[in-house]
Design a protein around this motif. Structure first.
Motif, PDB file in Angstrom:
ATOM      1  N   LEU A   1     -42.322  59.519  75.276  1.00 55.45           N
ATOM      2  CA  LEU A   1     -41.971  58.490  74.306  1.00 55.45           C
ATOM      3  C   LEU A   1     -40.515  58.657  73.864  1.00 55.45           C
ATOM      4  O   LEU A   1     -40.067  59.773  73.568  1.00 55.45           O
ATOM      5  CB  LEU A   1     -42.898  58.573  73.093  1.00 55.45           C
ATOM      6  N   GLY A   2     -39.784  57.545  73.821  1.00 59.96           N
ATOM      7  CA  GLY A   2     -38.407  57.574  73.348  1.00 59.96           C
ATOM      8  C   GLY A   2     -37.383  57.957  74.385  1.00 59.96           C
ATOM      9  O   GLY A   2     -36.187  57.734  74.181  1.00 59.96           O
ATOM     10  N   ALA A   3     -37.802  58.550  75.519  1.00 58.66           N
ATOM     11  CA  ALA A   3     -36.859  59.002  76.546  1.00 58.66           C
ATOM     12  C   ALA A   3     -36.669  57.913  77.598  1.00 58.66           C
ATOM     13  O   ALA A   3     -37.566  57.121  77.861  1.00 58.66           O
ATOM     14  CB  ALA A   3     -37.356  60.280  77.203  1.00 58.66           C
ATOM     15  N   THR A   4     -35.500  57.893  78.208  1.00 59.14           N
ATOM     16  CA  THR A   4     -35.226  56.956  79.301  1.00 59.14           C
ATOM     17  C   THR A   4     -35.719  57.569  80.598  1.00 59.14           C
ATOM     18  O   THR A   4     -35.213  58.607  81.038  1.00 59.14           O
ATOM     19  CB  THR A   4     -33.726  56.652  79.401  1.00 59.14           C
ATOM     20  N   LYS A   5     -36.715  56.931  81.210  1.00 56.35           N
ATOM     21  CA  LYS A   5     -37.239  57.377  82.489  1.00 56.35           C
ATOM     22  C   LYS A   5     -36.579  56.569  83.598  1.00 56.35           C
ATOM     23  O   LYS A   5     -36.550  55.337  83.558  1.00 56.35           O
ATOM     24  CB  LYS A   5     -38.754  57.183  82.533  1.00 56.35           C
ATOM     25  N   LEU A   6     -36.023  57.259  84.596  1.00 59.26           N
ATOM     26  CA  LEU A   6     -35.477  56.628  85.783  1.00 59.26           C
ATOM     27  C   LEU A   6     -36.283  57.109  86.981  1.00 59.26           C
ATOM     28  O   LEU A   6     -36.220  58.294  87.343  1.00 59.26           O
ATOM     29  CB  LEU A   6     -34.001  56.966  85.960  1.00 59.26           C
ATOM     30  N   TYR A   7     -37.038  56.206  87.557  1.00 58.41           N
ATOM     31  CA  TYR A   7     -37.845  56.530  88.726  1.00 58.41           C
ATOM     32  C   TYR A   7     -37.277  55.719  89.890  1.00 58.41           C
ATOM     33  O   TYR A   7     -37.413  54.499  89.941  1.00 58.41           O
ATOM     34  CB  TYR A   7     -39.311  56.188  88.488  1.00 58.41           C
ATOM     35  N   THR A   8     -36.593  56.420  90.815  1.00 56.90           N
ATOM     36  CA  THR A   8     -35.868  55.757  91.889  1.00 56.90           C
ATOM     37  C   THR A   8     -36.643  55.878  93.186  1.00 56.90           C
ATOM     38  O   THR A   8     -36.932  56.990  93.650  1.00 56.90           O
ATOM     39  CB  THR A   8     -34.469  56.364  92.058  1.00 56.90           C
ATOM     40  N   VAL A   9     -36.970  54.735  93.774  1.00 54.92           N
ATOM     41  CA  VAL A   9     -37.676  54.723  95.054  1.00 54.92           C
ATOM     42  C   VAL A   9     -36.694  54.358  96.157  1.00 54.92           C
ATOM     43  O   VAL A   9     -35.747  53.596  95.955  1.00 54.92           O
ATOM     44  CB  VAL A   9     -38.858  53.733  95.031  1.00 54.92           C
ATOM     45  N   THR A  10     -36.908  54.941  97.332  1.00 53.48           N
ATOM     46  CA  THR A  10     -36.078  54.688  98.500  1.00 53.48           C
ATOM     47  C   THR A  10     -36.967  54.219  99.636  1.00 53.48           C
ATOM     48  O   THR A  10     -38.010  54.817  99.897  1.00 53.48           O
ATOM     49  CB  THR A  10     -35.314  55.955  98.926  1.00 53.48           C
ATOM     50  N   ALA A  11     -36.565  53.154 100.290  1.00 52.72           N
ATOM     51  CA  ALA A  11     -37.310  52.612 101.419  1.00 52.72           C
ATOM     52  C   ALA A  11     -36.346  52.369 102.574  1.00 52.72           C
ATOM     53  O   ALA A  11     -35.156  52.109 102.364  1.00 52.72           O
ATOM     54  CB  ALA A  11     -38.020  51.320 101.039  1.00 52.72           C
ATOM     55  N   TYR A  12     -36.859  52.467 103.785  1.00 51.96           N
ATOM     56  CA  TYR A  12     -36.027  52.243 104.966  1.00 51.96           C
ATOM     57  C   TYR A  12     -36.863  51.578 106.042  1.00 51.96           C
ATOM     58  O   TYR A  12     -38.098  51.566 105.995  1.00 51.96           O
ATOM     59  CB  TYR A  12     -35.449  53.567 105.490  1.00 51.96           C
TER      60      TYR A  12
ATOM     61  N   ASN B   1     -28.549  47.304 104.550  1.00 50.56           N
ATOM     62  CA  ASN B   1     -29.790  47.349 103.778  1.00 50.56           C
ATOM     63  C   ASN B   1     -30.974  47.823 104.611  1.00 50.56           C
ATOM     64  O   ASN B   1     -32.121  47.561 104.250  1.00 50.56           O
ATOM     65  CB  ASN B   1     -30.095  45.964 103.194  1.00 50.56           C
ATOM     66  N   SER B   2     -30.703  48.511 105.716  1.00 55.42           N
ATOM     67  CA  SER B   2     -31.810  49.077 106.480  1.00 55.42           C
ATOM     68  C   SER B   2     -32.425  50.263 105.744  1.00 55.42           C
ATOM     69  O   SER B   2     -33.562  50.651 106.021  1.00 55.42           O
ATOM     70  CB  SER B   2     -31.344  49.496 107.869  1.00 55.42           C
ATOM     71  N   ALA B   3     -31.676  50.852 104.827  1.00 53.64           N
ATOM     72  CA  ALA B   3     -32.205  51.878 103.919  1.00 53.64           C
ATOM     73  C   ALA B   3     -31.632  51.586 102.536  1.00 53.64           C
ATOM     74  O   ALA B   3     -30.414  51.472 102.376  1.00 53.64           O
ATOM     75  CB  ALA B   3     -31.832  53.287 104.373  1.00 53.64           C
ATOM     76  N   VAL B   4     -32.501  51.432 101.559  1.00 55.30           N
ATOM     77  CA  VAL B   4     -32.066  51.031 100.215  1.00 55.30           C
ATOM     78  C   VAL B   4     -32.803  51.854  99.168  1.00 55.30           C
ATOM     79  O   VAL B   4     -33.842  52.467  99.436  1.00 55.30           O
ATOM     80  CB  VAL B   4     -32.324  49.524  99.959  1.00 55.30           C
ATOM     81  N   ARG B   5     -32.237  51.858  97.955  1.00 59.71           N
ATOM     82  CA  ARG B   5     -32.909  52.497  96.820  1.00 59.71           C
ATOM     83  C   ARG B   5     -32.863  51.544  95.630  1.00 59.71           C
ATOM     84  O   ARG B   5     -31.959  50.707  95.505  1.00 59.71           O
ATOM     85  CB  ARG B   5     -32.264  53.829  96.465  1.00 59.71           C
ATOM     86  N   ARG B   6     -33.865  51.697  94.756  1.00 59.33           N
ATOM     87  CA  ARG B   6     -33.889  50.894  93.548  1.00 59.33           C
ATOM     88  C   ARG B   6     -34.602  51.674  92.467  1.00 59.33           C
ATOM     89  O   ARG B   6     -35.639  52.307  92.727  1.00 59.33           O
ATOM     90  CB  ARG B   6     -34.592  49.556  93.786  1.00 59.33           C
ATOM     91  N   ALA B   7     -34.053  51.648  91.264  1.00 66.18           N
ATOM     92  CA  ALA B   7     -34.577  52.450  90.168  1.00 66.18           C
ATOM     93  C   ALA B   7     -35.390  51.598  89.204  1.00 66.18           C
ATOM     94  O   ALA B   7     -35.004  50.465  88.875  1.00 66.18           O
ATOM     95  CB  ALA B   7     -33.450  53.148  89.420  1.00 66.18           C
ATOM     96  N   LEU B   8     -36.503  52.167  88.774  1.00 63.96           N
ATOM     97  CA  LEU B   8     -37.273  51.612  87.664  1.00 63.96           C
ATOM     98  C   LEU B   8     -36.830  52.342  86.403  1.00 63.96           C
ATOM     99  O   LEU B   8     -36.939  53.572  86.322  1.00 63.96           O
ATOM    100  CB  LEU B   8     -38.765  51.807  87.894  1.00 63.96           C
ATOM    101  N   GLN B   9     -36.317  51.620  85.441  1.00 64.44           N
ATOM    102  CA  GLN B   9     -35.935  52.212  84.153  1.00 64.44           C
ATOM    103  C   GLN B   9     -36.979  51.835  83.118  1.00 64.44           C
ATOM    104  O   GLN B   9     -37.322  50.679  82.958  1.00 64.44           O
ATOM    105  CB  GLN B   9     -34.561  51.705  83.714  1.00 64.44           C
ATOM    106  N   TRP B  10     -37.465  52.850  82.418  1.00 64.01           N
ATOM    107  CA  TRP B  10     -38.532  52.609  81.450  1.00 64.01           C
ATOM    108  C   TRP B  10     -38.283  53.443  80.197  1.00 64.01           C
ATOM    109  O   TRP B  10     -38.202  54.663  80.269  1.00 64.01           O
ATOM    110  CB  TRP B  10     -39.883  52.945  82.045  1.00 64.01           C
ATOM    111  N   ILE B  11     -38.150  52.758  79.081  1.00 67.94           N
ATOM    112  CA  ILE B  11     -38.153  53.418  77.769  1.00 67.94           C
ATOM    113  C   ILE B  11     -39.462  53.013  77.110  1.00 67.94           C
ATOM    114  O   ILE B  11     -39.613  51.874  76.640  1.00 67.94           O
ATOM    115  CB  ILE B  11     -36.934  52.994  76.919  1.00 67.94           C
ATOM    116  N   ALA B  12     -40.403  53.921  77.120  1.00 71.63           N
ATOM    117  CA  ALA B  12     -41.747  53.593  76.636  1.00 71.63           C
ATOM    118  C   ALA B  12     -41.706  53.278  75.137  1.00 71.63           C
ATOM    119  O   ALA B  12     -41.100  54.016  74.350  1.00 71.63           O
ATOM    120  CB  ALA B  12     -42.700  54.751  76.903  1.00 71.63           C
ATOM    121  N   PRO B  13     -42.319  52.176  74.712  1.00 68.34           N
ATOM    122  CA  PRO B  13     -42.345  51.829  73.286  1.00 68.34           C
ATOM    123  C   PRO B  13     -42.998  52.930  72.445  1.00 68.34           C
ATOM    124  O   PRO B  13     -43.761  53.761  72.950  1.00 68.34           O
ATOM    125  CB  PRO B  13     -43.171  50.543  73.253  1.00 68.34           C
TER     126      PRO B  13
END
Length: 772
Positions: free
Chosen positions: A480-491, A536-548
């Protein structure tokens, strides 16, 4: 018409075979006499040079046979006439095959081609070398998939072979090329990518020290990735009137034919044009017949090879592998540089195979050259001959003269999945040709993108970035209260494809997807021969979540998608998508503070007071100290539910409200777990912020217990002391990394000892390991 030989008779045996023999003789007699008024057999010298047979199932027991063949172009037959200026056939003409015997197909079931001559569609020709090449397509419906458990034997036969060859048993003799057909085993035959003629150099070796030269005849299955074996169909014979021996071997796995021979004798040259003024021998010719075998199926091909007599270099394909005693002798670096060749050299069969996918180009550059002649003639011009170009492929115009190069490009369609083999020859203006070199491309269905390990990072967490297996069962912990960065990579294994990462459905409150980035360096399977690498044959994208604030205990499954571009010829296919779901768990009773927060600010968020928060965090020395960013503190205590507990009872006992319990335990808003109708079951834990002023006595008996919560990091085993019986003493949550009072516990035993020290009652605590 006359019947001197019966095609396919070598397959007949026993009384049944004898009856078939009679039937074939009768059919052949009737067939020849039925043509006596319209189409006549003609024998104007041997004219057969090459044949190759293959088949595929069309549907049911209907089979399409394709016969490749090459013939003497100047065969003086009415049926061989064409649209060339000299009256003979050229590319695009259709000629009717004729000879001393009917060129025909017998199918092994007492039937044969009849009613008219077999027709050849001319696809290539040479005036100087006196040949035409083309294909004949024939369909035949069998009554059954096989011949009572055995394969049908289809045969292409006729007469006669060309005269100027050194196989004495082949001169002006009949030919017979066969293939087995068993539709219960496969829908395709093996294939042989043979050239009509292979030009081989004279290695100038002496009889006492034979020279060696080799070349490759690819044998493969059209589906690819299946081992086909090449072998000689019959021994290679030599001209018996000379002393020059020829020893021939074949590597069944690679199709490499190796010849060991002494110097070429003049008398062994091909005999055509000897009597012409100023003519030179063309070299010695040999017929070779080979089998390609896969399981019960085989096909045959018969072709010529010619040993050059000249002591002059013959053309070469640049960067092709060496051929034994035949050195490559490359052109100068300056000449190669002038062609502007790609940095990647072509990959030749059988050493390597190009990987292709429908809708994406297979590309390479082929270059040929001829070394200078001994007379100093450097004005030779080099071109390329090509065989078995797949449908839709193109070869660019030549650039340069000697050396010279052309670019090959092919975009396979969905119906071209499998193996394609294309063969090239470097042909120089003097008429000489190089050893044929082949390139294979394996076209596979367009693969779906793949995910790699994800990067799990909580802002200001001293543990830094953790690797997370998206396929595993361990949830991602969110504080709670922390910034979570969960980065997934796909290729995508297809290096030319583009991948886009997204999610299914809606994200939980406070979560968002950040912009996608290229991540080529993260591709675990890069293709060094990729013709056009997509960024873009290999890419990454982050999910940012600050839980309420009031989402502690929330458990959500977030499903990530990796989608590529449509495959198929011209992009006509559909896009492929991979879905990978990951469970996110918001840790209860733990809160990550912002920069320079104070306890009072945290207490306000949870409708309590700073004193309660300070009491639950004994490692905080003074309540007025500023907290540092990312510091995690306890906002409540975990309670293990007993058998008689209810939410109302717990709220009353600890001076809180049911609403507060829902806020602190967000999962209570979700459907209950399987096999139960409620979350309030013995052994389940709730986060509670007790109010000592309004709640009942802490010592009230209960089958559960109120204790300090587990820290959210790191994941792994935690040691938690559990009561042996009802007790009013708060229990301590212990881990080898930290605990609520700041004491470092290295083991379960140390945790248990601390619990006993606090309880003051021997035997009341036992350390239990649990995985978070």
């Amino acid at each position: 018409a006359h019947i001197s030989r019966v095609p396919g008779a070598h397959n007949l045996s026993s009384s049944v075979g004898a009856m078939k023999h009679i039937k074939l003789l009768l059919l052949l007699f009737l067939l020849e006499n039925s043509h006596s008024q319209l189409e006549q057999l003609e024998f104007n010298g041997g004219h057969y040079r090459f044949a190759n047979i293959r088949w595929k199932r069309v549907s049911g027991n209907l089979v399409e046979f394709t016969v490749e063949s090459a013939w003497r172009r100047d065969y003086s037959s009415t049926y061989f006439q064409g649209s060339g200026k000299d009256g003979y056939a050229i590319t695009g003409d259709i000629v009717q095959l004729n000879g001393e015997q009917w060129p025909m197909m017998t199918f092994g079931d007492d039937t044969m081609t009849g009613g008219q001559f077999m027709k050849l569609t001319v696809e290539a020709y040479s005036v100087s070398e006196n040949w035409i090449y083309g294909t004949t397509v024939i369909t035949h419906r069998y009554a059954t998939p096989n011949n009572h458990g055995l394969a049908w034997i289809a045969t292409f036969s006729g007469c006669c072979k060309v005269s100027p060859v050194n196989n004495l048993d082949s001169r002006d003799q009949p030919w017979s090329i066969t293939s087995s057909v068993d539709l219960s085993v496969d829908s395709y035959s093996p294939r042989i990518a043979a050239a009509p003629v292979y030009s081989l150099p004279d290695t100038n070796a002496s009889a006492s020290s034979p020279g060696t030269v080799d070349w490759v005849v690819p044998a493969f299955h059209p589906a690819g990735r299946r081992a086909v074996t090449l072998s000689f169909a019959n021994p290679l014979t030599v001209l018996t009137s000379t002393a020059t021996p020829v020893t021939a071997t074949v590597d069944g796995a690679t199709g490499r034919i190796r010849l060991q021979l002494a110097g070429v004798a003049w008398v062994e040259s091909a005999e055509s044009n000897w009597a012409l003024p100023g003519a030179v021998p063309l070299g010695k010719f040999y017929f070779v017949k080979v089998n390609a075998t896969l399981g019960p199926h085989f096909v045959q091909a018969e072709f010529l090879f010619r040993m050059e007599l000249r002591n002059e270099p013959i053309p070469r394909i640049l960067y092709a592998p060496p051929h034994s005693d035949f050195p490559p002798l490359p052109p100068s670096d300056d000449a190669i540089a002038a062609l502007g060749l790609p940095a990647l050299k072509p990959r030749f069969y059988p050493n390597a195979t190009y990987q292709g996918y429908p809708g994406f180009p297979v590309m390479y550059t082929i270059a040929g050259y001829v070394p200078p002649y001994s007379d100093g003639n450097t004005m030779r011009v080099v071109g390329l001959g090509v065989k078995d170009m797949p449908r839709g492929a193109r070869l660019s115009t030549m650039r340069g003269t000697n050396p010279a190069a052309a670019d090959f490009e092919w975009v396979p369609c969905l119906d071209q999945i499998g193996m394609a083999v294309t063969c090239f020859e470097a042909v120089e203006s003097g008429g000489n040709a190089s050893i044929s070199e082949c390139i294979a491309a394996q076209v596979d269905p367009e693969p779906a993108p793949l995910f790699t390990l994800a990067a799990d990072y909580t802002a200001n967490d001293p543990q830094g970035v953790l690797s997370h297996d998206m396929n595993g069962s361990i949830p991602v912990l969110v504080t709670l209260g922390a910034t979570k960065l969960y980065t997934v990579t796909a290729y995508d294994i297809n290096c030319q494809d583009s991948v886009a990462i997204g999610v299914l459905g809606t994200l939980p409150a406070g979560a968002e997807l950040l912009a996608q980035e290229s991540a080529l360096a993260a591709n675990p399977r890069p293709d060094p021969y990729c013709p056009r690498v997509s960024a873009n044959s290999a890419v990454r994208r982050a999910l940012q979540w600050i839980a309420p604030t009031y989402s502690g205990g929330m458990q959500r499954q977030i499903c990530f998608t990796a989608t590529d571009q449509p495959g198929g010829c011209g992009g006509a296919g559909g896009a492929n998508a991979t879905v990978q779901c990951v469970t996110f768990q918001v840790v209860k009773c733990r809160y990550s503070v912002g920069n320079e927060h104070q306890l009072a600010e945290v207490a306000y968020l949870y409708n309590t007071n700073w004193l309660q928060i300070w009491k639950m965090n004994p490692d905080l020395r003074h309540p007025d100290y500023m907290l540092f960013r990312g510091q995690t503190i306890y906002i409540g205590r975990l309670y293990t539910i007993g058998a008689s507990d209810t939410l109302a009872g717990l709220a009353s006992r600890y001076g809180t409200s049911i609403t507060s319990l829902y806020h602190l335990n967000n999962e209570l808003l979700d459907p209950a777990p399987a096999n139960t109708t409620t979350w309030i079951v013995p052994g389940y834990t709730l986060c509670i912020i007790p109010n000592s002023c309004t709640g009942q006595a802490q010592g009230e008996a209960s089958q559960g217990g109120l204790y300090y919560p587990l820290p959210s990091k790191p994941q792994g085993l935690y040691y938690t002391s559990q009561p042996a019986a009802a007790t009013a003493t708060p229990l301590q949550a212990c881990t080898s990394n930290s605990n609520t009072n700041g004491v470092m516990y290295a083991s379960a035993a140390a945790c248990t000892a601390q619990c006993l020290n606090l309880a003051g009652t021997p035997g009341i605590c036992s350390a239990v390991a649990s995985t978070v």
